[in-house]
Design an enzyme around this catalytic site. Structure first.
Site, short mmCIF file in Angstrom:
data_model
loop_
_atom_site.label_atom_id
_atom_site.label_comp_id
_atom_site.label_asym_id
_atom_site.label_seq_id
_atom_site.Cartn_x
_atom_site.Cartn_y
_atom_site.Cartn_z
N LYS A 115 4.56 4.90 15.69
CA LYS A 115 3.83 6.24 15.38
C LYS A 115 4.34 7.11 15.99
O LYS A 115 4.55 7.09 17.23
CB LYS A 115 2.40 6.17 15.61
CG LYS A 115 1.52 4.98 14.74
CD LYS A 115 1.27 5.78 13.48
CE LYS A 115 0.13 4.85 12.37
NZ LYS A 115 -0.18 5.58 11.38
N THR A 116 4.39 8.54 15.39
CA THR A 116 4.88 9.74 16.19
C THR A 116 3.95 10.73 15.59
O THR A 116 2.80 10.51 15.05
CB THR A 116 6.15 10.25 15.52
OG1 THR A 116 6.14 10.61 14.34
CG2 THR A 116 7.40 9.03 15.74
N ARG A 118 -10.03 0.10 3.77
CA ARG A 118 -8.91 0.71 3.18
C ARG A 118 -8.96 1.37 1.77
O ARG A 118 -9.95 0.54 1.08
CB ARG A 118 -7.53 0.24 3.60
CG ARG A 118 -7.48 -0.87 2.48
CD ARG A 118 -5.91 -1.59 2.66
NE ARG A 118 -5.70 -1.90 4.29
CZ ARG A 118 -4.81 -2.69 4.50
NH1 ARG A 118 -3.82 -2.90 3.54
NH2 ARG A 118 -4.58 -2.97 5.68
N HIS A 160 7.25 0.69 6.76
CA HIS A 160 7.70 1.12 7.84
C HIS A 160 8.16 0.19 9.17
O HIS A 160 7.98 -1.05 8.76
CB HIS A 160 6.49 1.89 8.31
CG HIS A 160 5.23 1.36 8.33
ND1 HIS A 160 4.90 0.41 9.40
CD2 HIS A 160 4.23 1.10 7.63
CE1 HIS A 160 3.70 -0.21 9.50
NE2 HIS A 160 3.24 0.30 8.26
N LYS A 168 -8.90 -3.36 11.75
CA LYS A 168 -9.18 -2.22 11.07
C LYS A 168 -10.38 -1.73 11.67
O LYS A 168 -11.62 -2.81 11.76
CB LYS A 168 -9.02 -2.30 9.47
CG LYS A 168 -7.72 -2.69 9.12
CD LYS A 168 -6.72 -1.90 9.29
CE LYS A 168 -5.23 -2.26 8.54
NZ LYS A 168 -4.82 -3.67 8.74
N ASP A 191 -3.19 -10.80 14.99
CA ASP A 191 -4.29 -10.50 14.50
C ASP A 191 -4.41 -11.22 13.11
O ASP A 191 -5.50 -11.06 12.61
CB ASP A 191 -4.43 -8.91 14.19
CG ASP A 191 -3.31 -8.30 13.15
OD1 ASP A 191 -2.34 -9.04 12.96
OD2 ASP A 191 -3.69 -7.17 12.57
N THR A 218 0.90 -1.10 -0.10
CA THR A 218 -0.10 -0.20 0.08
C THR A 218 0.91 1.31 -0.02
O THR A 218 0.28 2.36 -0.15
CB THR A 218 -0.94 0.16 1.33
OG1 THR A 218 -0.12 -0.52 2.42
CG2 THR A 218 -2.08 -1.16 1.22
N GLN A 268 -7.01 -14.77 1.29
CA GLN A 268 -5.53 -15.16 1.79
C GLN A 268 -5.32 -16.53 1.81
O GLN A 268 -4.04 -17.14 1.92
CB GLN A 268 -5.30 -14.41 3.13
CG GLN A 268 -4.10 -14.61 3.95
CD GLN A 268 -3.90 -13.67 5.34
OE1 GLN A 268 -4.41 -12.57 5.25
NE2 GLN A 268 -3.15 -14.24 6.24
N HIS A 327 6.42 -3.06 9.96
CA HIS A 327 6.58 -4.56 8.91
C HIS A 327 7.87 -5.12 9.50
O HIS A 327 8.08 -6.25 9.27
CB HIS A 327 7.07 -4.10 7.50
CG HIS A 327 5.76 -3.34 6.81
ND1 HIS A 327 5.92 -2.03 6.43
CD2 HIS A 327 4.62 -4.07 6.47
CE1 HIS A 327 4.66 -1.89 5.81
NE2 HIS A 327 3.86 -2.95 5.80
N LYS A 353 0.93 3.77 20.34
CA LYS A 353 0.86 2.94 19.12
C LYS A 353 2.49 2.92 18.91
O LYS A 353 2.92 3.76 18.57
CB LYS A 353 0.24 3.25 17.89
CG LYS A 353 -0.06 2.20 16.86
CD LYS A 353 -1.06 2.57 15.80
CE LYS A 353 -1.14 1.24 14.86
NZ LYS A 353 -2.33 1.44 13.70
#
Length: 430
Positions: free
Chosen positions: A235-236, A84, A43, A80, A197, A38, A176, A46, A232
């Protein structure tokens, strides 16, 4: 240590199906991790899956990276709250190539070894799979009752969910699961790994392998990484921490790891580095003796920044860190690229001044008190110069009669002004 033992001491196993240890001891085994393309960069979220594949290859087994070109067009409902955005094929292919380049820093794709890594894209086998073929060949083997029992589905169908769930997302676990079936048939892949998850989606795949092929396949999941303060991971305020330097500079990347809490650093150094158990335990003991030295965070930041970027980028990030908190020179400032320079001084008040002022030469008091209005009055500024409280580009300046020219500018654009030790101002020539 075996692959499973390695992951266990590192805290990287949440759940696994019985029998996988015996399978790995018996023969070279292929395992895959899915990554949705995506974006054109990974990031740090992953990285857990990537590190699992890295350990898998180090243990002598074969890693497969599945780029979800087809599933990326649907969107995984796991974890989610809403559907998305869907991507077109051209974007997905571009992203796939970028991800392969990044993953090459972790996995050996190019050698002749039996366990050389491979990358596949599920779009290649899904694009010609008609809807009728899919519901006949795949859909009939998995009951709706089975699909409804998955947590990822139950959460979205519960009364607490405001958005519900589209049929597209509902079928995700079948798509999947079909990936696992396809890799089992074409690559003899017997293991899928992913975040906790993903357990429901992965086990749908093992069930398809059993029902359609009479074969056996396994699942291993890792815990979802969280921060000690409940925030999280990865994340910033400015968003994700990316591996691509054009999205997250090596300096900001380094700072993320350096600023982790003691509790998180102890957890992350096991997950995100290849440091041995003995060395990690020694580092943790050393850190606990003098936590204020932040030895654990420093080593974590060094290992991960060097692994993702380079030793040169790590050295530059360390040097940049010293600029705000230690002694530095104008030469140190001039070594920084513009992105790093701006990252170091993010949040510092900026004042724009016409570039011609520097080309013609401008009186320093006029510049700082009138043109840029950094200081409220010329009188106060002169007193500060007299008290040796002003620095330009990290060097003390006592001359209130100085003429500032373009030679003073960093990167032909910036002049860093400092009052005392902690008050910074940035003049931008524009």
């Amino acid at each position: 240590m075996s692959f499973i033992e390695e992951l266990q001491w590192r805290g990287m196993i949440h759940d696994m199906m019985p029998g996988i240890e015996e399978q790995l001891e018996k023969e070279l085994t292929s395992a895959y991790v899915g990554i949705d393309p995506t974006a054109d960069s990974l990031h740090i979220g992953h990285l857990v899956g990537v590190m699992m594949l890295k350990h898998f290859q180090v243990a002598g087994h074969k890693p497969i990276v599945l780029v979800g070109g087809a599933t990326g067009m649907i969107g995984d409902p796991s974890g989610k709250s809403q559907e998305r955005n869907l991507l077109d094929e051209k974007t997905l292919r571009h992203n796939q190539e970028c991800l392969r380049n990044q993953l090459s820093g972790f996995l050996d794709f190019d050698s002749d070894a039996d366990n050389a890594a491979e990358m596949v894209n599920n779009y290649d086998w899904m694009k010609d799979f008609s809807f009728l073929d899919f519901i006949r060949d795949i859909g009939k083997h998995i009951t709706v009752n089975y699909m409804m029992s998955k947590d990822s589905v139950k959460k979205r169908l519960s009364s607490e969910s405001k958005t519900g769930m589209s049929f597209t997302e509902f079928t995700y676990q079948l798509v999947q699961g079909n990936d696992f079936l396809e890799l089992y048939k074409s690559k003899n892949c017997k293991l899928q790994m992913g975040g906790s998850d993903q357990w429901g989606n992965i086990t749908t795949g093992t069930e398809l392998v059993r029902r359609k092929e009479g074969g056996q396949a396994w699942a291993i999941t890792c815990p979802l990484i969280t921060k000690a303060d409940g925030g999280k991971f990865g994340k910033t305020e400015s968003g994700n921490i990316w591996l691509d330097p054009k999205y997250t500079s090596p300096y900001k990347f380094y700072q993320f790891w350096l600023n982790t809490s003691d509790e998180d650093a102890e957890k992350y150094i096991k997950i995100f580095t290849l440091i041995s158990k003995e060395e990690v335990e020694a580092l943790v003991a050393e850190h606990k003796e003098a936590p204020h030295m932040r030895k654990l965070q420093q080593r974590l930041a060094k290992e991960v920044t060097t692994m993702i970027h380079s030793e040169a980028d790590y050295d530059m990030a360390v040097e940049a860190s010293q600029i705000l908190f230690g002694r530095a020179t104008a030469d140190a400032l001039r070594k920084l690229d513009e992105d790093t320079f701006l990252s170091v001084f993010e949040g510092v008040p900026q004042f724009n001044v016409d570039k011609t002022e520097f080309e013609n030469g401008v009186d320093v008091v006029e510049l700082l008190a009138v043109k840029a209005e950094v200081f409220p009055s010329k009188g106060e500024l002169r007193r500060l110069f007299k008290g040796n409280a002003i620095s330009l580009n990290k060097e003390k300046e006592a001359n209130a009669e100085l003429t500032v020219t373009k030679e003073h500018l960093i990167a032909d654009k910036y002049l860093l002004v400092q009052k005392g030790k902690k008050n910074y101002f940035l003049i931008v020539a524009c």
